[in-house]
Motif scaffolding. Structure first.
Motif, PDB file in Angstrom:
ATOM      1  N   GLY B  28      48.430   2.981   4.337  1.00 39.44           N
ATOM      2  CA  GLY B  28      47.646   3.207   3.128  1.00 39.44           C
ATOM      3  C   GLY B  28      48.244   4.321   2.281  1.00 39.44           C
ATOM      4  N   PHE B  29      48.869   5.300   2.943  1.00 38.39           N
ATOM      5  CA  PHE B  29      49.484   6.417   2.236  1.00 38.39           C
ATOM      6  C   PHE B  29      50.456   5.924   1.164  1.00 38.39           C
ATOM      7  CE2 PHE B  29      53.039   9.299   1.729  1.00 38.39           C
ATOM      8  CZ  PHE B  29      52.429  10.503   1.495  1.00 38.39           C
ATOM      9  N   TRP B  30      51.328   4.992   1.559  1.00 40.43           N
ATOM     10  CA  TRP B  30      52.353   4.524   0.606  1.00 40.43           C
ATOM     11  C   TRP B  30      51.704   3.844  -0.583  1.00 40.43           C
ATOM     12  CZ3 TRP B  30      56.881   6.528   0.784  1.00 40.43           C
ATOM     13  CH2 TRP B  30      57.368   6.993   2.003  1.00 40.43           C
ATOM     14  N   SER B  31      50.716   2.994  -0.272  1.00 41.02           N
ATOM     15  CA  SER B  31      50.069   2.272  -1.357  1.00 41.02           C
ATOM     16  C   SER B  31      49.369   3.232  -2.312  1.00 41.02           C
ATOM     17  CB  SER B  31      49.082   1.275  -0.762  1.00 41.02           C
ATOM     18  OG  SER B  31      48.321   0.703  -1.768  1.00 41.02           O
ATOM     19  N   GLU B  32      48.636   4.188  -1.740  1.00 38.19           N
ATOM     20  CA  GLU B  32      47.819   5.056  -2.592  1.00 38.19           C
ATOM     21  C   GLU B  32      48.654   6.100  -3.310  1.00 38.19           C
ATOM     22  OE1 GLU B  32      44.194   6.303  -0.887  1.00 38.19           O
ATOM     23  OE2 GLU B  32      43.622   4.235  -0.496  1.00 38.19           O
ATOM     24  N   SER B  34      51.485   5.646  -4.463  1.00 37.74           N
ATOM     25  CA  SER B  34      52.164   5.012  -5.587  1.00 37.74           C
ATOM     26  C   SER B  34      51.159   4.493  -6.615  1.00 37.74           C
ATOM     27  CB  SER B  34      53.053   3.874  -5.110  1.00 37.74           C
ATOM     28  OG  SER B  34      52.246   2.810  -4.655  1.00 37.74           O
ATOM     29  N   GLY B  35      49.856   4.776  -6.385  1.00 38.47           N
ATOM     30  CA  GLY B  35      48.889   4.477  -7.433  1.00 38.47           C
ATOM     31  C   GLY B  35      48.054   3.233  -7.247  1.00 38.47           C
ATOM     32  N   THR B  36      48.027   2.653  -6.028  1.00 33.02           N
ATOM     33  CA  THR B  36      47.150   1.512  -5.787  1.00 33.02           C
ATOM     34  C   THR B  36      46.135   1.891  -4.715  1.00 33.02           C
ATOM     35  OG1 THR B  36      49.064   0.103  -6.154  1.00 33.02           O
ATOM     36  CG2 THR B  36      47.080  -0.953  -5.294  1.00 33.02           C
ATOM     37  N   ARG B 158      55.994   9.389  -5.730  1.00 32.88           N
ATOM     38  CA  ARG B 158      55.085  10.427  -6.244  1.00 32.88           C
ATOM     39  C   ARG B 158      54.795  10.227  -7.717  1.00 32.88           C
ATOM     40  NH1 ARG B 158      56.535  15.984  -3.223  1.00 32.88           N
ATOM     41  NH2 ARG B 158      57.566  14.900  -1.512  1.00 32.88           N
ATOM     42  N   PHE B 159      55.851   9.980  -8.469  1.00 36.33           N
ATOM     43  CA  PHE B 159      55.645   9.861  -9.911  1.00 36.33           C
ATOM     44  C   PHE B 159      54.874   8.593 -10.262  1.00 36.33           C
ATOM     45  CE2 PHE B 159      58.694  13.259 -10.424  1.00 36.33           C
ATOM     46  CZ  PHE B 159      58.129  13.921 -11.497  1.00 36.33           C
ATOM     47  N   ALA B 160      55.123   7.508  -9.528  1.00 35.91           N
ATOM     48  CA  ALA B 160      54.412   6.257  -9.810  1.00 35.91           C
ATOM     49  C   ALA B 160      52.915   6.482  -9.684  1.00 35.91           C
ATOM     50  CB  ALA B 160      54.876   5.169  -8.854  1.00 35.91           C
ATOM     51  N   GLY B 161      52.518   7.355  -8.738  1.00 40.96           N
ATOM     52  CA  GLY B 161      51.097   7.607  -8.552  1.00 40.96           C
ATOM     53  C   GLY B 161      50.548   8.609  -9.552  1.00 40.96           C
ATOM     54  N   GLU B 162      51.327   9.651  -9.830  1.00 35.91           N
ATOM     55  CA  GLU B 162      50.759  10.753 -10.599  1.00 35.91           C
ATOM     56  C   GLU B 162      51.110  10.731 -12.074  1.00 35.91           C
ATOM     57  OE1 GLU B 162      51.702  14.324  -8.453  1.00 35.91           O
ATOM     58  OE2 GLU B 162      50.820  13.440  -6.643  1.00 35.91           O
ATOM     59  N   LYS B 163      52.301  10.308 -12.400  1.00 35.14           N
ATOM     60  CA  LYS B 163      52.685  10.263 -13.815  1.00 35.14           C
ATOM     61  C   LYS B 163      53.591   9.070 -14.060  1.00 35.14           C
ATOM     62  CE  LYS B 163      52.879  13.849 -17.261  1.00 35.14           C
ATOM     63  NZ  LYS B 163      51.458  13.601 -17.551  1.00 35.14           N
ATOM     64  N   PRO B 164      53.002   7.870 -14.101  1.00 34.13           N
ATOM     65  CA  PRO B 164      53.818   6.662 -14.226  1.00 34.13           C
ATOM     66  C   PRO B 164      54.681   6.685 -15.489  1.00 34.13           C
ATOM     67  CG  PRO B 164      51.489   6.101 -13.927  1.00 34.13           C
ATOM     68  CD  PRO B 164      51.563   7.574 -14.045  1.00 34.13           C
ATOM     69  N   ARG B 178      55.836   0.315  -7.170  1.00 35.09           N
ATOM     70  CA  ARG B 178      54.558  -0.044  -6.548  1.00 35.09           C
ATOM     71  C   ARG B 178      54.695  -1.297  -5.690  1.00 35.09           C
ATOM     72  NH1 ARG B 178      50.434   1.344 -11.482  1.00 35.09           N
ATOM     73  NH2 ARG B 178      50.675   3.594 -11.279  1.00 35.09           N
ATOM     74  N   LEU B 179      55.505  -2.228  -6.181  1.00 42.48           N
ATOM     75  CA  LEU B 179      55.765  -3.452  -5.428  1.00 42.48           C
ATOM     76  C   LEU B 179      56.340  -3.113  -4.060  1.00 42.48           C
ATOM     77  CD1 LEU B 179      56.041  -6.637  -6.336  1.00 42.48           C
ATOM     78  CD2 LEU B 179      58.445  -6.105  -6.160  1.00 42.48           C
TER      79      LEU B 179
END
Lengths: 345, 281
Positions: B28-32, B34-36, B158-164, B178-179
């Protein structure tokens, strides 16, 4: 416009195609499956009665959820709230003498009990920032364990092999059956459920707190800046949501079963999420949406008997695919509307 | 002597029970990150459990079944992303529908392959790894530490989750990151499910994930999406579950149901200990 039409078509064909392929894999024609579903749910008056009974549960849970969804929350605790309401209603009805005063208490207990669960979720959300999906899921599990304990250790019926309580006094059998047949599940609470949907719609669309709930759901920051307390709205929405789920106890205990049975719920609380989604969280649309899902739920029992390889769980696949299809269509519609809006300005 | 023995047994059972939970939380860590938001962990675990038992039965061997489970998990992750990413649906809804879908597909598959919606046939005792699950967990854990902290991919996540917007303007694709993360999430959670049905048990039984996906999610949230902390919180939840089983074995005055509810109550209590809101709404 044309592109939007293609998008609709592709989503619909993919969804229905996927289900059909799964049917064919199991050596059944999709049309036959549809026939079984309809026959089992609407064929006989007894079947119809069960379908309406399911629809009642779904309506109460789904309108409740819709109120919370409109506030931008996503509690999935309707299942636990319904069970808890039914359990407490039965316990109180067994313990109290059958007087008019205790009648009131029996009616109110379930509603209070489920509301308390909703408020616990609200507390975690507002004070601890815990996501409502997690807390409500945990409460579901805890309620299930608590109900098991209460029934097996304190209220087990002596005349039954099943894990269930004794039958409550007939003074408490408040809601008579709609159909004349004895023990027919659909009862007067069905009309109450329809009424609850209408009331919830009126509340959300025409009253000030309802407007505030929708405002918070649309944009928290805008709502906050215009002086709406987001925390207060969360408490209100989660409370109302749980309260409505609690009405299920009237349907289940006071209207039909007159006792608490472990595992009585066919996942009504979870199915109600789908019902509310398909109705786009509009309480009025929840009435037909509940009937549709009730037909699927009742129809599923026919799949076990009349097909070789498809079981009642197959309906879960149908539901999942239909919901996905619906969500995609909804998204596409919103998108093409936004595009049209952008072109105009 | 017997007390040390008991203690060792208990520690072993904590380790065993934590396995699926920890893998799910790390997945779940990886998914979340990266913003999902990942509510579908429950479904991934169940899918992994189903695949594990089914493939092990078909192949009569664990290694190819393990590989196949990873592949199916990754494909399921990609499927999840088709809806949550490409079609831009709300990830929570997709997660819940995904759980529903797996709950429907699992009995369909077992009915077609084994003629029953109950459990799959038991695996023979020689199909049982003893050490590999822990090696795999260590690999995932330390591999994650390395990838997340030391590689470019970790930075992208990190960026995909926090500042896409930032990585988009740097010429990378948020969609691709994210994929990849969802495929990774599906694969890791799938192995968690694999161990659930082949290591903790020796067959798949309906709904055997029993809410572990949601507990893993709670662990992740409680650890505030930090890798090492997530690992330890997941082990802590595993400890509670092991305690439940251990105390059930003793003839305790407390009813069984109390222990059944223990991991869930513990989750709530731990969330209660959170001082300030974990994230702003």
């Amino acid at each position: 416009m044309k592109r939007a039409f293609y998008r609709y078509g592709i989503a619909a064909i993919t969804g229905i195609g996927a289900i059909s392929v799964l049917c064919l894999f199991a050596h059944e024609s999709p049309w036959h499956v549809v026939q079984i579903l309809l026959n089992t749910s609407l064929g006989e008056p007894e079947d119809l009665s069960v379908t309406l009974f399911y629809a009642t549960h779904l309506m109460f849970c789904a309108t409740g959820l819709a109120v919370a969804f409109q506030a931008g929350l996503f509690p999935i605790g309707a299942e636990g709230q319904l069970s808890f309401a039914c359990l407490t209603t039965t316990m109180v009805a067994i313990m109290l003498p059958p007087t008019y005063f205790s009648l009131v208490i029996v009616l109110v207990t379930g509603l209070l009990a489920s509301t308390v669960l909703g408020l616990i979720v609200a507390y975690f959300k507002c004070k601890k920032g815990a996501h409502e999906v997690i807390t409500s899921m945990m409460l579901n599990f805890i309620v299930a364990a608590f109900a098991n304990y209460m029934v097996s250790h304190h209220f087990q019926s002596h005349s039954s092999q099943d894990p269930e309580t004794a039958i409550i006094h007939s003074r408490f059998w408040l809601f008579p059956s709609i159909f004349h047949a004895e023990g027919s599940p659909a009862n007067v609470t069905f009309f109450l459920a329809v009424l609850a949907c209408v009331a919830a719609w009126y509340f959300l669309e025409k009253t000030r707190p309802g407007f505030e709930i929708r405002a918070v759901g649309k944009s928290k920051s805008v709502a906050q800046n215009s002086g709406i307390s987001v925390e207060r709205i969360y408490v209100l929405a989660l409370g109302i949501s749980a309260l409505l789920a609690g009405f299920g106890a009237w349907n289940q205990i006071l209207g039909y079963a007159h006792k608490y049975q472990i595992g009585f719920s066919a996942d009504y609380g979870f199915l109600a999420i789908a019902v509310a989604l398909v109705a786009r969280n509009n309480p009025l649309a929840i009435i037909p949406s509940s009937l549709f899902f009730a037909i699927l739920l009742k129809g599923a029992t026919g799949l076990d008997i009349e097909t070789d390889f498809i079981t009642r769980d197959f309906v879960k696949i149908i539901q999942a695919v239909l919901i996905l299809m619906f969500l995609v269509l909804q998204k596409q519609r919103d998108k093409s509307r936004a595009e049209a809006e952008a072109r105009r300005t | 002597m017997s007390e040390t023995r008991l203690l060792i047994d208990f520690v072993m059972s904590v380790a065993r029970i934590s396995l699926p939970l920890t893998l799910a939380a790390l997945a779940g860590f990886w998914s979340e990150k990266s913003g999902t938001f990942q509510v579908g962990l429950e479904g991934f675990l169940l899918l992994g459990a189903l695949c594990g038992a089914t493939f092990a039965n078909l192949f009569h061997s664990l290694a190819p079944a393990f590989a196949a489970t990873i592949i199916v998990g990754a494909i399921a992750g990609l499927l999840f992303f088709v809806f949550s990413g490409l079609l831009e649906l709300d990830a929570i809804l997709v997660g819940l529908v995904f759980n529903l879908l797996i709950a429907g597909v699992a009995p369909y598959v077992t009915k077609l392959l084994f003629g029953s919606t109950a459990s799959t046939p038991f695996l023979p005792p020689q199909l049982h790894w003893t050490v590999f699950p822990y090696i795999w967990l260590a690999f995932i854990f330390f591999g994650g530490v390395f990838v997340f902290n030391k590689t470019g991919f970790g930075v992208l996540v990190r960026f995909a989750g926090e500042k896409p917007a930032a990585i988009e303007s740097a010429g990378y694709s948020v969609t691709h990151v994210r994929l990849a993360c969802l495929a990774l999430c599906g694969a890791i959670a799938g192995t968690g499910g694999f161990f659930l049905s082949t290591y903790l048990a020796s067959s798949y039984s309906p709904m055997m994930s029993a809410g572990r996906g949601f507990i893993a999610l709670a662990a992740l949230i409680f650890a505030r999406w930090r890798w090492t902390q997530t690992f330890f919180v997941a082990v802590l939840f595993g400890f509670f579950e092991a305690l439940e089983i251990y105390l059930q074995g003793l003839s305790s005055p407390l009813p069984v149901q109390f222990f059944q509810a223990l991991p869930y109550v513990a989750t709530l209590v731990i969330l209660l200990l959170n001082r300030k809101p974990a994230f702003k709404w």
